[in-house]
Design a protein around this motif. Structure first.
Motif, PDB file in Angstrom:
ATOM      1  N   THR A   1      -6.575  21.368 -38.427  1.00 15.80           N
ATOM      2  CA  THR A   1      -5.244  21.384 -39.052  1.00 15.80           C
ATOM      3  C   THR A   1      -4.342  22.369 -38.318  1.00 15.80           C
ATOM      4  O   THR A   1      -3.203  22.044 -37.955  1.00 15.80           O
TER       5      THR A   1
ATOM      6  N   ILE B   1      -8.068  20.675 -50.401  1.00 16.84           N
ATOM      7  CA  ILE B   1      -7.989  19.228 -50.652  1.00 16.84           C
ATOM      8  C   ILE B   1      -9.085  18.792 -51.640  1.00 16.84           C
ATOM      9  O   ILE B   1      -8.914  17.823 -52.390  1.00 16.84           O
TER      10      ILE B   1
ATOM     11  N   GLU C   1      -8.836  28.449 -56.625  1.00 16.00           N
ATOM     12  CA  GLU C   1      -7.617  28.173 -57.405  1.00 16.00           C
ATOM     13  C   GLU C   1      -6.999  29.444 -57.987  1.00 16.00           C
ATOM     14  O   GLU C   1      -5.800  29.489 -58.242  1.00 16.00           O
TER      15      GLU C   1
ATOM     16  N   TYR D   1       2.848  21.025 -45.671  1.00 10.82           N
ATOM     17  CA  TYR D   1       1.551  20.354 -45.438  1.00 10.82           C
ATOM     18  C   TYR D   1       0.538  20.587 -46.554  1.00 10.82           C
ATOM     19  O   TYR D   1      -0.619  20.187 -46.425  1.00 10.82           O
TER      20      TYR D   1
ATOM     21  N   SER E   1       2.176  25.608 -46.995  1.00  6.60           N
ATOM     22  CA  SER E   1       1.054  24.957 -47.695  1.00  6.60           C
ATOM     23  C   SER E   1       1.151  25.157 -49.204  1.00  6.60           C
ATOM     24  O   SER E   1       0.257  24.749 -49.932  1.00  6.60           O
ATOM     25  N   ILE E   2       2.224  25.774 -49.664  1.00  5.80           N
ATOM     26  CA  ILE E   2       2.339  26.092 -51.099  1.00  5.80           C
ATOM     27  C   ILE E   2       3.059  24.974 -51.846  1.00  5.80           C
ATOM     28  O   ILE E   2       2.763  24.682 -52.991  1.00  5.80           O
TER      29      ILE E   2
ATOM     30  N   GLY F   1      -0.358  37.055 -50.710  1.00  9.25           N
ATOM     31  CA  GLY F   1      -0.293  37.332 -52.146  1.00  9.25           C
ATOM     32  C   GLY F   1      -0.640  38.749 -52.540  1.00  9.25           C
ATOM     33  O   GLY F   1      -0.516  39.100 -53.717  1.00  9.25           O
TER      34      GLY F   1
ATOM     35  N   GLY G   1      -9.771  33.910 -46.095  1.00 10.38           N
ATOM     36  CA  GLY G   1     -10.489  33.148 -45.079  1.00 10.38           C
ATOM     37  C   GLY G   1     -11.157  31.925 -45.685  1.00 10.38           C
ATOM     38  O   GLY G   1     -10.657  31.331 -46.648  1.00 10.38           O
TER      39      GLY G   1
ATOM     40  N   LEU H   1     -12.181  21.332 -40.467  1.00  8.70           N
ATOM     41  CA  LEU H   1     -10.974  20.811 -41.125  1.00  8.70           C
ATOM     42  C   LEU H   1      -9.809  21.802 -40.982  1.00  8.70           C
ATOM     43  O   LEU H   1      -8.687  21.423 -40.641  1.00  8.70           O
ATOM     44  N   LYS H   2     -10.119  23.071 -41.198  1.00  4.34           N
ATOM     45  CA  LYS H   2      -9.044  24.083 -41.162  1.00  4.34           C
ATOM     46  C   LYS H   2      -8.560  24.305 -39.732  1.00  4.34           C
ATOM     47  O   LYS H   2      -7.360  24.424 -39.480  1.00  4.34           O
TER      48      LYS H   2
ATOM     49  N   ASN I   1     -12.420  23.282 -49.179  1.00  2.87           N
ATOM     50  CA  ASN I   1     -11.012  23.140 -48.788  1.00  2.87           C
ATOM     51  C   ASN I   1     -10.163  22.854 -50.007  1.00  2.87           C
ATOM     52  O   ASN I   1     -10.629  22.244 -50.972  1.00  2.87           O
TER      53      ASN I   1
ATOM     54  N   ARG J   1      -6.675  32.186 -56.472  1.00  5.02           N
ATOM     55  CA  ARG J   1      -6.140  32.942 -55.314  1.00  5.02           C
ATOM     56  C   ARG J   1      -6.980  34.175 -55.031  1.00  5.02           C
ATOM     57  O   ARG J   1      -6.493  35.159 -54.501  1.00  5.02           O
TER      58      ARG J   1
ATOM     59  N   ALA K   1       0.296  31.531 -47.100  1.00  4.61           N
ATOM     60  CA  ALA K   1      -1.129  31.788 -47.362  1.00  4.61           C
ATOM     61  C   ALA K   1      -1.802  32.226 -46.065  1.00  4.61           C
ATOM     62  O   ALA K   1      -2.841  31.705 -45.664  1.00  4.61           O
TER      63      ALA K   1
ATOM     64  N   ARG L   1       4.979  37.126 -53.643  1.00  2.00           N
ATOM     65  CA  ARG L   1       5.024  37.083 -55.118  1.00  2.00           C
ATOM     66  C   ARG L   1       6.237  37.879 -55.611  1.00  2.00           C
ATOM     67  O   ARG L   1       6.759  37.627 -56.687  1.00  2.00           O
TER      68      ARG L   1
HETATM   69  N1  NAP Z   1      -1.884  18.342 -44.727  1.00  5.52           N
HETATM   70  C1  NAP Z   1      -2.994  18.683 -44.115  1.00  5.52           C
HETATM   71  O1  NAP Z   1      -3.376  18.069 -43.104  1.00  5.52           O
HETATM   72  C2  NAP Z   1      -3.820  19.836 -44.624  1.00  5.52           C
HETATM   73  C3  NAP Z   1      -5.072  20.094 -44.075  1.00  5.52           C
HETATM   74  C4  NAP Z   1      -5.765  21.231 -44.507  1.00  5.52           C
HETATM   75  C5  NAP Z   1      -5.237  22.045 -45.497  1.00  5.52           C
HETATM   76  N2  NAP Z   1      -4.026  21.710 -46.041  1.00  5.52           N
HETATM   77  C6  NAP Z   1      -3.410  22.578 -47.056  1.00  5.52           C
HETATM   78  O2  NAP Z   1      -3.419  23.898 -46.584  1.00  5.52           O
HETATM   79  C7  NAP Z   1      -3.487  24.776 -47.682  1.00  5.52           C
HETATM   80  C8  NAP Z   1      -4.539  25.826 -47.409  1.00  5.52           C
HETATM   81  O3  NAP Z   1      -5.816  25.248 -47.585  1.00  5.52           O
HETATM   82  P1  NAP Z   1      -7.105  26.169 -47.573  1.00  5.52           P
HETATM   83  O4  NAP Z   1      -8.231  25.283 -47.943  1.00  5.52           O
HETATM   84  O5  NAP Z   1      -7.153  26.948 -46.333  1.00  5.52           O
HETATM   85  O6  NAP Z   1      -6.835  27.145 -48.825  1.00  5.52           O
HETATM   86  P2  NAP Z   1      -6.470  28.712 -48.818  1.00  5.52           P
HETATM   87  O7  NAP Z   1      -5.191  28.914 -48.074  1.00  5.52           O
HETATM   88  O8  NAP Z   1      -7.640  29.483 -48.384  1.00  5.52           O
HETATM   89  O9  NAP Z   1      -6.253  28.986 -50.350  1.00  5.52           O
HETATM   90  C9  NAP Z   1      -5.057  28.707 -50.989  1.00  5.52           C
HETATM   91  C10 NAP Z   1      -4.106  29.929 -50.975  1.00  5.52           C
HETATM   92  O10 NAP Z   1      -2.815  29.475 -51.362  1.00  5.52           O
HETATM   93  C11 NAP Z   1      -2.114  30.552 -51.930  1.00  5.52           C
HETATM   94  N3  NAP Z   1      -1.440  30.113 -53.156  1.00  5.52           N
HETATM   95  C12 NAP Z   1      -0.131  30.268 -53.419  1.00  5.52           C
HETATM   96  N4  NAP Z   1       0.196  29.761 -54.594  1.00  5.52           N
HETATM   97  C13 NAP Z   1      -0.934  29.289 -55.142  1.00  5.52           C
HETATM   98  C14 NAP Z   1      -1.230  28.676 -56.380  1.00  5.52           C
HETATM   99  N5  NAP Z   1      -0.286  28.430 -57.291  1.00  5.52           N
HETATM  100  N6  NAP Z   1      -2.502  28.314 -56.627  1.00  5.52           N
HETATM  101  C15 NAP Z   1      -3.459  28.560 -55.720  1.00  5.52           C
HETATM  102  N7  NAP Z   1      -3.244  29.142 -54.511  1.00  5.52           N
HETATM  103  C16 NAP Z   1      -1.988  29.516 -54.219  1.00  5.52           C
HETATM  104  C17 NAP Z   1      -3.111  31.682 -52.173  1.00  5.52           C
HETATM  105  O11 NAP Z   1      -2.914  32.674 -51.166  1.00  5.52           O
HETATM  106  P3  NAP Z   1      -1.969  33.946 -51.497  1.00  5.52           P
HETATM  107  O12 NAP Z   1      -2.658  34.734 -52.552  1.00  5.52           O
HETATM  108  O13 NAP Z   1      -1.843  34.670 -50.204  1.00  5.52           O
HETATM  109  O14 NAP Z   1      -0.677  33.367 -51.975  1.00  5.52           O
HETATM  110  C18 NAP Z   1      -4.452  31.003 -51.985  1.00  5.52           C
HETATM  111  O15 NAP Z   1      -5.442  31.910 -51.538  1.00  5.52           O
HETATM  112  C19 NAP Z   1      -3.669  23.930 -48.937  1.00  5.52           C
HETATM  113  O16 NAP Z   1      -2.421  23.731 -49.544  1.00  5.52           O
HETATM  114  C20 NAP Z   1      -4.171  22.615 -48.354  1.00  5.52           C
HETATM  115  O17 NAP Z   1      -3.882  21.538 -49.144  1.00  5.52           O
HETATM  116  C21 NAP Z   1      -3.324  20.622 -45.628  1.00  5.52           C
END
Ligand code: NAP
Length: 325
Positions: free
Chosen positions: A127, A44, A313, A238, A216-217, A173, A319, A123-124, A42, A315, A148, A193
């Motif tokens: 959320t 996080i 990280e 978030y 989430s960005i 992206g 999934g 977790l996902k 994740n 990108r 995302a 982008r």
């Molecule tokens: N607050 C909460 O309760 C909670 C719980 C779970 C997850 N989250 C958040 O939800 C988000 C998604 O988590 P995930 O684990 O499922 O990850 P994910 O969405 O599978 O991966 C991150 C995606 O963010 C996009 N992105 C845009 N700008 C970026 C940058 N500068 N660096 C890296 N990635 C970037 C990319 O997609 P594109 O290429 O399509 O832009 C990347 O594939 C994260 O921000 C996480 O912290 C929050």
């Protein structure tokens, strides 16, 4: 008992992740020892590794989501027994062959859901559940914006929102990610982008804007999210994939349409057993009856966790990524 785990002794880049021998003791009162088969990756975990979020001291075993079999039970545990297959979310220490965990954090996983799916969905999926049912309860006919959209949380969120009858606009992206998002509940995609997010949202919604933006960005999309909302719209910021949102003046929310901004975390939404069960019962049912597909698009051995962090990280993933033990 000697086992292995991925630990960090300091914050930093993926190179600080170490595959080490660790000692896992006997479960205390209310705890069980889990023999784990897989854990989910994740974003996080990146925040914990880099130092953006605290990890509670060093050495630290990262990882917030996993699945395994109960192999030893402490005093006072009646909800699970040895041999039960269980999963959990938001309990740090998942990057490990075995771990101790409080039994009230565990949910039993039915036979129809594989270990890899269970490791990817807790977790996902939980959320996605709280965002859609509690943060802004989505109603049929609402338009929403999901960032995302082809990511781990994103693909689940889009499928679930579509089941609720929302019109889903997903920011992605790349063209490949747009295809994947469209096959999983997105009605429209924005290649954010290059494209102007609020302009495209206004075009798609006949000028109205979206009821909710699930962002989430963080840092680089905050303003675009506010400018994409309809009057009284809700911005759920978030996540921080681009860095944390800068401090802002709440005075800007009035003229933009009496907007709401919230910064939720899954930790609050799992703070009681009732909250955990509400989300996990709904999630497990929808995954088991195949209304929601969990896309495990990358699998790596847990020992190769650093490579998984680099890919996330950069990108480069879609999934969920599962670390197999
Ligand atoms: N607050 C909460 O309760 C909670 C719980 C779970 C997850 N989250 C958040 O939800 C988000 C998604 O988590 P995930 O684990 O499922 O990850 P994910 O969405 O599978 O991966 C991150 C995606 O963010 C996009 N992105 C845009 N700008 C970026 C940058 N500068 N660096 C890296 N990635 C970037 C990319 O997609 P594109 O290429 O399509 O832009 C990347 O594939 C994260 O921000 C996480 O912290 C929050």
């Amino acid at each position: 008992m000697k086992t292995r785990a991925i630990r960090i002794h300091q914050t930093g880049g993926p190179e600080v992740l170490r595959w080490e021998e660790v000692n896992v003791g006997e479960p205390g009162e209310g705890q069980v020892r889990l023999h784990q088969s897989a854990c989910g990756l994740n974003y996080i975990d990146v925040y914990g590794r880099s130092g953006l979020y605290p990890v509670g001291g060093f050495p630290a075993t990262l990882g917030m989501e996993g699945v395994g079999t109960v192999e030893s039970v402490g005093d006072g545990v009646s909800s699970v027994s040895n041999g039960d297959r269980v999963a959990y979310a938001m309990k740090i220490g998942a990057y490990a062959e075995a771990r101790l965990i409080a039994s009230d954090q565990l949910v039993k996983i039915p036979q129809g859901i594989s270990d890899q799916t269970a490791a990817a969905m807790m977790l996902k999926g939980l959320t996605a559940h709280y965002l859609l049912f509690r943060t802004y309860p989505v109603r049929s006919g609402d338009s929403i914006l999901v960032y995302a959209a082809a990511g781990g949380v994103g693909l689940i969120l889009c499928q679930w929102a579509s089941l609720l009858g929302a019109t889903v606009i997903g920011c992605v992206g790349s063209e490949d990610k747009a295809e994947l998002a469209k096959a999983n509940g997105c009605d429209h995609t924005i290649l954010y982008r290059d494209e102007d997010i609020p302009a495209r949202v206004r075009e798609i919604t006949d000028g109205e804007g979206v009821a909710a933006a699930y962002d989430s960005i963080g840092k680089v999309t905050f303003e675009a999210s506010l400018d994409s909302l309809r009057p009284f719209g809700v911005l759920a910021t978030y996540g921080n994939a681009s860095g944390p949102v800068e401090p802002f003046n709440p005075g800007i929310l009035g003229p933009k349409g009496s907007l709401y901004v919230t910064r939720p975390t899954l930790a609050t939404h799992l703070a009681t057993r009732a909250l955990l069960e509400q989300g996990s019962n709904r999630l497990i049912e929808l995954v088991e009856n195949k209304s929601i597909k969990i896309h495990v698009n990358q699998t790596l051995p847990l020992a190769d966790c650093a490579e998984a962090h680099r890919n996330l990280e950069a990108r480069n993933t879609t999934g969920s990524t599962v670390l197999v033990i």
